[in-house]
Write a protein that holds these residues in place. Structure first.
Motif, mmCIF file in Angstrom:
data_model
loop_
_atom_site.group_PDB
_atom_site.id
_atom_site.type_symbol
_atom_site.label_atom_id
_atom_site.label_comp_id
_atom_site.label_asym_id
_atom_site.label_seq_id
_atom_site.Cartn_x
_atom_site.Cartn_y
_atom_site.Cartn_z
ATOM 1 N N UNK A 99 6.655 -11.675 10.626
ATOM 2 C CA UNK A 99 5.690 -10.616 10.345
ATOM 3 C C UNK A 99 6.410 -9.272 10.270
ATOM 4 N N UNK A 100 6.051 -8.483 9.253
ATOM 5 C CA UNK A 100 6.634 -7.149 9.069
ATOM 6 C C UNK A 100 5.504 -6.162 8.796
ATOM 7 N N UNK A 101 5.487 -5.073 9.564
ATOM 8 C CA UNK A 101 4.528 -3.978 9.343
ATOM 9 C C UNK A 101 5.319 -2.688 9.174
ATOM 10 N N UNK A 102 4.934 -1.883 8.190
ATOM 11 C CA UNK A 102 5.668 -0.639 7.955
ATOM 12 C C UNK A 102 4.791 0.348 7.188
ATOM 13 N N UNK A 103 5.001 1.632 7.436
ATOM 14 C CA UNK A 103 4.357 2.699 6.671
ATOM 15 C C UNK A 103 5.381 3.246 5.680
ATOM 16 N N UNK A 104 5.060 3.203 4.389
ATOM 17 C CA UNK A 104 5.944 3.696 3.341
ATOM 18 C C UNK A 104 5.434 5.047 2.848
ATOM 19 N N UNK A 105 6.326 6.022 2.787
ATOM 20 C CA UNK A 105 5.940 7.382 2.398
ATOM 21 C C UNK A 105 6.331 7.634 0.935
ATOM 22 N N UNK A 106 5.350 8.067 0.115
ATOM 23 C CA UNK A 106 5.574 8.364 -1.299
ATOM 24 C C UNK A 106 5.291 9.848 -1.567
ATOM 25 N N UNK A 107 5.622 10.277 -2.742
ATOM 26 C CA UNK A 107 5.249 11.636 -3.170
ATOM 27 C C UNK A 107 3.745 11.678 -3.378
ATOM 28 N N UNK A 108 3.094 12.804 -3.064
ATOM 29 C CA UNK A 108 1.629 12.886 -3.174
ATOM 30 C C UNK A 108 1.106 12.591 -4.569
ATOM 31 N N UNK A 109 1.875 12.904 -5.595
ATOM 32 C CA UNK A 109 1.361 12.749 -6.954
ATOM 33 C C UNK A 109 1.574 11.378 -7.556
ATOM 34 N N UNK A 110 2.182 10.447 -6.847
ATOM 35 C CA UNK A 110 2.467 9.137 -7.425
ATOM 36 C C UNK A 110 1.170 8.355 -7.633
ATOM 37 N N UNK A 111 1.140 7.565 -8.694
ATOM 38 C CA UNK A 111 -0.061 6.761 -8.942
ATOM 39 C C UNK A 111 -0.076 5.567 -7.979
#
Length: 299
Positions: free
Chosen positions: A240-252
């Motif tokens: 099991x893997x849990x993670x929060x991925x951070x993107x640029x605000x404007x990405x679709x």
């Protein structure tokens, strides 16, 4: 029938054969080492039968009651197996000391040596098969069984050497000394089995090497600016893997989703013959400080 189940059935059958020949000759000869080995084989049979039950339960799919399946029963079986091995080691230690105090003579040494030769050959063949099954299935139960029988190979070899030395030198105290040595080694080997089982029951993270590769996969993805709350654990044959991925605000959302998919595919290739459950939370900014979840402290 799965390879895991075949492994436990073969283990049980081998243990049954060894019990019969060891008990027969051990009682006749009075050798504490041979009798101790026979008792160990009885425990082997009990453990292998329990392992079959554990694997059968672990292979059942998730349901309404057990949403994540019953994979952890394998870890529980490993802890029980390690405990049984420890108890057998303590009994062998007690029997060896008692034998040394009473100084009972050995008989039928030739038959005892022949039994241990047969036992050693059968156990070596079994260990080779269990090692193969453990590598193919990565089952903790089969791995524990393989480790258990590896200790039997060493103990059977040690007993064989002690019996030969007794026949050559006539110094029967070797039997008790070897019994003590074997018992200490058995107890030591059980610690590793119990430790690994407890780690899984307590949701310990995956191996650091695997976790580091997961981190690298995330950082290599050009769409991701950062990540946090990476957590891993194992249950049976599932990681099991849990993670929060951070993107640029404007990405679709579609591009973010594809980026997450690419990472998941790379992670699954780390151990392709195991199941993976990957839960990636997509963040438009780093919310780790605002999130109520406590951050994980990395040593």
């Amino acid at each position: 029938m799965t390879l895991q189940k075949k492994a436990t059935i073969i283990s049980s059958s081998t243990a049954t054969v060894l019990i019969v020949i060891k008990l027969f000759v051990g009682i006749l000869s009075g050798s504490v080492a041979v009798l101790a080995s026979a008792i160990d084989s009885v425990l082997d049979l009990i453990v292998s039968a329990f392992n079959y039950f554990a694997i059968t339960k672990a292979e059942q799919p998730a349901n309404k009651k057990f949403n994540y399946g019953k994979g952890k029963i394998e870890a529980l079986a490993a802890v029980i197996e390690g405990t049984v091995i420890t108890v057998s080691g303590l009994f062998i230690f007690y029997t060896a000391i008692k034998k040394a105090i009473k100084s009972e003579p050995l008989e039928y040494l030739g038959d005892s040596i022949m039994v241990m030769v047969i036992s050693l050959a059968l156990t070596i063949a079994l260990v080779l098969f269990l090692n193969y099954a453990a590598k193919k299935t990565r089952s903790m139960v089969v791995k524990s069984d393989a480790l258990h029988y590896k200790t039997d190979v060493l103990s059977n070899g040690a007993i064989l050497v002690s019996l030969v030395l007794i026949q050559v030198t006539g110094f029967e105290m070797i039997d008790s000394i070897m019994g003590v040595v074997i018992s200490i080694y058995i107890i030591h080997s059980a610690y590793e089995i119990i430790r690994d089982g407890v780690y899984i029951l307590l949701d310990a993270s995956l191996d650091e090497e695997v976790v580091e590769k997961i981190r690298n996969f995330i950082l290599e993805e050009k769409e991701i600016s950062d990540f946090h709350y990476l957590k891993t654990r194992k249950s049976g044959n599932t990681n099991f893997v849990d993670v929060h991925l951070v993107f640029s605000p404007g990405i679709s959302l579609l591009r973010a989703h594809y980026a997450g998919d690419r990472i998941e595919e790379k992670i699954k290739e780390l151990i392709p013959n195991e199941e993976w459950v990957i839960n990636a939370h997509l963040d438009p900014y780093d919310d780790s400080e605002m999130n109520d979840t406590q951050p994980i402290k990395m040593d």
